[in-house]
Design a protein around this motif. Structure first.
Motif, mmCIF file in Angstrom:
data_model
loop_
_atom_site.group_PDB
_atom_site.id
_atom_site.type_symbol
_atom_site.label_atom_id
_atom_site.label_comp_id
_atom_site.label_asym_id
_atom_site.label_seq_id
_atom_site.Cartn_x
_atom_site.Cartn_y
_atom_site.Cartn_z
ATOM 1 N N HIS A 53 0.966 -1.451 0.527
ATOM 2 C CA HIS A 53 -0.199 0.040 -0.079
ATOM 3 C C HIS A 53 0.830 1.541 0.225
ATOM 4 O O HIS A 53 0.389 2.230 -0.735
ATOM 5 N N GLU A 54 2.027 1.582 1.183
ATOM 6 C CA GLU A 54 2.522 2.569 0.968
ATOM 7 C C GLU A 54 3.518 2.797 0.304
ATOM 8 O O GLU A 54 3.522 3.729 -0.239
ATOM 9 N N VAL A 55 3.587 2.213 -1.043
ATOM 10 C CA VAL A 55 4.182 2.214 -2.379
ATOM 11 C C VAL A 55 2.813 2.523 -3.601
ATOM 12 O O VAL A 55 3.501 3.445 -3.969
ATOM 13 N N ALA A 56 2.433 1.575 -3.357
ATOM 14 C CA ALA A 56 1.299 2.298 -4.842
ATOM 15 C C ALA A 56 0.636 3.490 -4.182
ATOM 16 O O ALA A 56 0.705 3.986 -4.916
ATOM 17 N N HIS A 57 0.706 4.094 -2.904
ATOM 18 C CA HIS A 57 0.285 5.480 -2.635
ATOM 19 C C HIS A 57 1.096 6.416 -3.368
ATOM 20 O O HIS A 57 0.301 7.617 -4.067
ATOM 21 N N GLY A 58 2.625 6.256 -4.146
ATOM 22 C CA GLY A 58 3.180 7.190 -4.316
ATOM 23 C C GLY A 58 3.030 7.737 -5.705
ATOM 24 O O GLY A 58 4.505 7.059 -6.049
ATOM 25 N N SER A 59 2.366 6.932 -6.511
ATOM 26 C CA SER A 59 2.161 6.480 -8.109
ATOM 27 C C SER A 59 2.037 7.106 -8.908
ATOM 28 O O SER A 59 1.126 8.560 -8.413
ATOM 29 N N LEU A 60 2.256 7.488 -10.019
ATOM 30 C CA LEU A 60 2.005 8.162 -11.072
ATOM 31 C C LEU A 60 2.134 7.317 -12.554
ATOM 32 O O LEU A 60 2.357 7.289 -12.619
ATOM 33 N N ARG A 61 1.225 7.975 -13.033
ATOM 34 C CA ARG A 61 0.954 7.776 -14.485
ATOM 35 C C ARG A 61 0.945 8.659 -15.100
ATOM 36 O O ARG A 61 0.648 9.468 -15.439
ATOM 37 N N LEU A 62 1.854 8.447 -16.670
ATOM 38 C CA LEU A 62 2.038 10.000 -17.525
ATOM 39 C C LEU A 62 1.457 8.864 -18.972
ATOM 40 O O LEU A 62 2.263 7.833 -19.223
ATOM 41 N N SER A 63 0.495 9.318 -19.773
ATOM 42 C CA SER A 63 0.370 8.963 -20.902
ATOM 43 C C SER A 63 0.205 9.781 -22.497
ATOM 44 O O SER A 63 -0.244 10.725 -21.826
ATOM 45 N N LEU A 64 0.966 9.405 -22.487
ATOM 46 C CA LEU A 64 1.727 10.048 -24.150
ATOM 47 C C LEU A 64 0.380 9.824 -25.448
ATOM 48 O O LEU A 64 -0.096 8.850 -25.599
ATOM 49 N N SER A 65 0.185 11.336 -26.038
ATOM 50 C CA SER A 65 -0.385 10.592 -27.010
ATOM 51 C C SER A 65 1.236 11.432 -28.608
ATOM 52 O O SER A 65 1.727 11.979 -28.431
ATOM 53 N N VAL A 66 0.512 11.326 -29.932
ATOM 54 C CA VAL A 66 1.382 11.818 -30.961
ATOM 55 C C VAL A 66 1.145 12.928 -30.449
ATOM 56 O O VAL A 66 2.342 13.729 -31.435
ATOM 57 N N TYR A 67 0.308 14.096 -30.245
ATOM 58 C CA TYR A 67 0.451 15.242 -30.186
ATOM 59 C C TYR A 67 1.202 16.097 -28.782
ATOM 60 O O TYR A 67 1.788 17.581 -29.258
ATOM 61 N N ASN A 68 1.788 15.059 -28.308
ATOM 62 C CA ASN A 68 3.556 15.833 -27.477
ATOM 63 C C ASN A 68 4.549 15.548 -28.164
ATOM 64 O O ASN A 68 4.960 15.073 -28.981
ATOM 65 N N THR A 69 5.126 16.932 -28.281
ATOM 66 C CA THR A 69 6.743 17.515 -28.410
ATOM 67 C C THR A 69 7.998 16.558 -28.331
ATOM 68 O O THR A 69 7.687 16.687 -26.515
ATOM 69 N N PRO A 70 8.713 16.526 -28.382
ATOM 70 C CA PRO A 70 10.252 16.050 -27.750
ATOM 71 C C PRO A 70 10.097 17.321 -26.450
ATOM 72 O O PRO A 70 10.754 17.392 -24.851
ATOM 73 N N GLU A 71 10.338 18.721 -27.104
ATOM 74 C CA GLU A 71 10.388 19.561 -25.612
ATOM 75 C C GLU A 71 9.149 19.596 -24.467
ATOM 76 O O GLU A 71 9.591 20.140 -23.118
ATOM 77 N N GLU A 72 8.266 18.892 -24.771
ATOM 78 C CA GLU A 72 7.149 18.870 -23.817
ATOM 79 C C GLU A 72 7.312 17.759 -22.543
ATOM 80 O O GLU A 72 7.778 17.343 -21.455
ATOM 81 N N ILE A 73 8.288 16.504 -23.289
ATOM 82 C CA ILE A 73 9.242 15.311 -22.654
ATOM 83 C C ILE A 73 10.059 16.311 -21.896
ATOM 84 O O ILE A 73 9.763 15.552 -20.341
ATOM 85 N N GLU A 74 10.703 17.146 -22.111
ATOM 86 C CA GLU A 74 11.483 17.851 -21.740
ATOM 87 C C GLU A 74 10.832 18.096 -20.422
ATOM 88 O O GLU A 74 12.057 18.004 -19.614
ATOM 89 N N HIS A 75 10.485 18.829 -20.452
ATOM 90 C CA HIS A 75 9.290 19.460 -19.265
ATOM 91 C C HIS A 75 9.049 18.886 -18.352
ATOM 92 O O HIS A 75 9.031 19.382 -17.255
ATOM 93 N N ILE A 76 7.948 17.359 -18.428
ATOM 94 C CA ILE A 76 8.345 16.702 -18.008
ATOM 95 C C ILE A 76 9.433 15.676 -16.883
ATOM 96 O O ILE A 76 8.788 16.123 -15.537
#
Lengths: 395, 144
Positions: free
Chosen positions: A342-365
């Motif tokens: 549980h204590e690990v699952a609480h700290g989860s992050l999902r990032l889901s990309l699409s074809v509209y995302n740019t390499p610059e945006e990935i650098e921002h993330i």
């Protein structure tokens, strides 16, 4: 810069889909059931859309039933499979522990009606094996329903192999392909599934429209009673603009599928490479068997909701399986199914990309996430105990 | 975000009195990592007055904001007044919390009490144990 990285939740409607829809609001607004010319034009659009959707997954147009979305298609598929089984005295259904709630809650409902349900484990890598399925099939198994791509961690399931195992034993197979269609190749003949669900808004189509593929011979049961729409299997005036938008979006997605997969996979790999450098982080789900756009990490010592709020403030839209984002006290059933504490699952992050995302945006993330993780760890009593060795690191 | 009031977001993004305190007179920790929130509250006491207070919190936006608000509400106050801090008062001061987040304000109240209890214990100050009944584990069990 504000980056939308929550495409597994929903996507922006593509320009082509939006433009395809527009005439059907104000010009071709007839009811597809009407005999007059405006109605017949709507009917033609409906038929063309059905053919386009069928073609995209290598089905026949008579095997496509438009629905009000992916959840409705899942409900309808499972209830149809269950009823077909029940007529032969088969009342056992096999699924997995990390399905979407549209599947799990439908199964809960069937349990109350006397069906037995087996939920298979998904292993640490988030992949169900055909062997697990084969071992769970019984004489009275009516249906196996396994999602094609998990919505939270993005792992791809061996659907063709599972379908083969099912058919060898005369069991129907449904797959919730809501996160797969438009993202990876989906060919119902090659997969040999009996039913498949999809939702337009996951592949740059509009919300509120989806489809159920049911191969010839499947007795589709109504979830919504009404008129003779969808060959009597789904009452209610057809959402022609939505259906036309879905057809345009699926056409666009499948035309460029190979290039888009390559592009989005490249963005994803960059994210995984950089986020893996954060100490005591963990990539959830199989490293290889994953859909191009979805990345799910756990960061020890922090909680997912505060991570999301900070990322939003820093210009990143993401999601989390933490309890606090779900409104319950338990973190995501998907992460728990992987065996995460549980204590690990609480700290989860999902990032889901699409074809509209740019390499610059990935650098921002890539810049924003470690900053926020560091900041939150700096004010976390859990991280403090981990750092002082009072609590063992779990990842 | 519409989920939280502006006050909650302000305390979340600009938490007051955040950080560890090396020479605290009392330290209280409540919650557990399994449930997704832990608050640790530090207090410094002179002549019965809470002269300084700080916190660190593992938890969601409302947990961090509740901790921050609670520290502001007890700083400079006599211990007796700090013990009267209620979760309702914390939630009200934050201009409300969503219903499923109210337990965060309960945690803040309990963290303050736990810090005071620790101060009493360390200094051999007698108190009625009934004053410190109930902890987070119970709170969570009740919710489930």
């Amino acid at each position: 810069m504000y980056v939308y990285a929550d495409n597994a939740a929903t996507t922006q409607v593509s320009r082509r889909a939006a433009e395809a829809m527009l005439p059907y609001f104000t010009e071709v607004y007839g009811n597809a059931s009407s005999l007059h010319t405006p109605g017949q034009r709507a009917m033609e659009a409906l038929q063309a859309a059905r053919e386009a959707v069928a073609k995209a997954i290598n089905a026949d147009h008579k095997e496509i039933y438009f629905t009000g979305g992916g959840s409705e298609a899942d409900n309808q598929a499972i209830i149809s499979g269950a009823m077909m089984g029940a007529r032969q005295g088969k009342k056992h259904i096999i699924s997995t522990a990390f399905e979407h709630h549209a599947v799990l809650h439908t199964l809960d409902k069937l349990k109350k009606q006397g069906f037995e349900v087996t939920l298979l484990p998904v292993h640490e890598n988030g992949v169900v094996t055909p062997e697990d399925v084969a071992a769970a099939i019984r004489e009275d198994t009516a249906l196996v329903t396994v999602m094609f791509v998990n919505n939270e961690i993005g792992t791809i399931q061996p659907i063709a192999d599972i379908a083969r195992v099912c058919h060898e034993k005369g069991v129907l197979m449904h797959t919730d392909a809501v996160q797969a269609v438009g993202h990876i190749p989906v060919d119902v003949k090659a997969l040999d599934v009996d039913m498949l669900s999809m939702a337009a808004h996951k592949f740059h189509g509009p919300k509120g429209v989806g489809a159920l593929y049911a191969r010839k011979g499947i007795a589709v049961v109504n979830v919504i009673e009404g008129g003779q729409q969808e060959r009597g299997k789904r009452g209610g005036t057809e959402n022609i603009p939505g259906i036309v938008g879905m057809a345009a979006a699926i056409g666009e997605a499948t035309e460029h599928l190979e290039d888009d997969m390559k592009y989005v996979t490249g963005l994803r790999e960059r994210l995984i490479e950089e986020l893996s450098k954060i100490p005591h982080s963990r990539l959830n789900g199989d490293r290889e068997k994953r859909v191009p756009g979805t990345v799910n990490f756990c960061f020890e010592g922090i909680e997912g909701e505060s991570l999301l709020l900070w990322l939003d403030a820093k210009g990143v839209a993401a999601s989390s399986g933490s309890a606090c984002t779900s409104g319950s006290l338990d973190p995501s059933h998907v992460l728990l199914a992987l065996g995460l504490p549980h204590e690990v699952a609480h700290g989860s992050l999902r990032l889901s990309l699409s074809v509209y995302n740019t390499p610059e945006e990935i650098e921002h993330i890539i810049q924003a996430v470690p900053e926020v993780v560091d900041y939150l760890r700096g004010m976390s009593p859990v991280w403090d105990e981990l750092e002082r060795g009072e609590r063992p690191h779990l990842i | 975000m519409a989920l939280y009031s502006e006050t909650v977001m302000d305390h979340f993004q600009h938490p007051r009195n955040v950080g560890k305190m090396e020479d605290a007179d009392g330290i209280g920790e409540v919650g557990n990592a399994k449930c997704g929130d832990i608050m640790r509250m530090y207090i410094k006491v002179r002549d019965g007055i809470i002269t300084d207070v700080s916190f660190i919190t593992f938890g969601c936006g409302s947990a961090i904001a509740s901790s921050s608000m609670a520290t502001e509400m007890i700083k400079g106050k006599p211990i007796e007044e700090a013990l009267e801090l209620s979760n309702k008062a914390v939630a009200q001061a934050l201009d409300g919390l969503p219903a499923h987040k109210l337990h965060c304000s309960v945690l803040a109240e309990e963290a303050v009490r736990a810090a005071v209890k620790d101060y009493y214990d360390k200094n051999g100050i007698a108190y009625d144990p009934a004053m410190f009944g109930g902890d987070c584990a119970e709170c969570h069990l009740n919710q489930e």
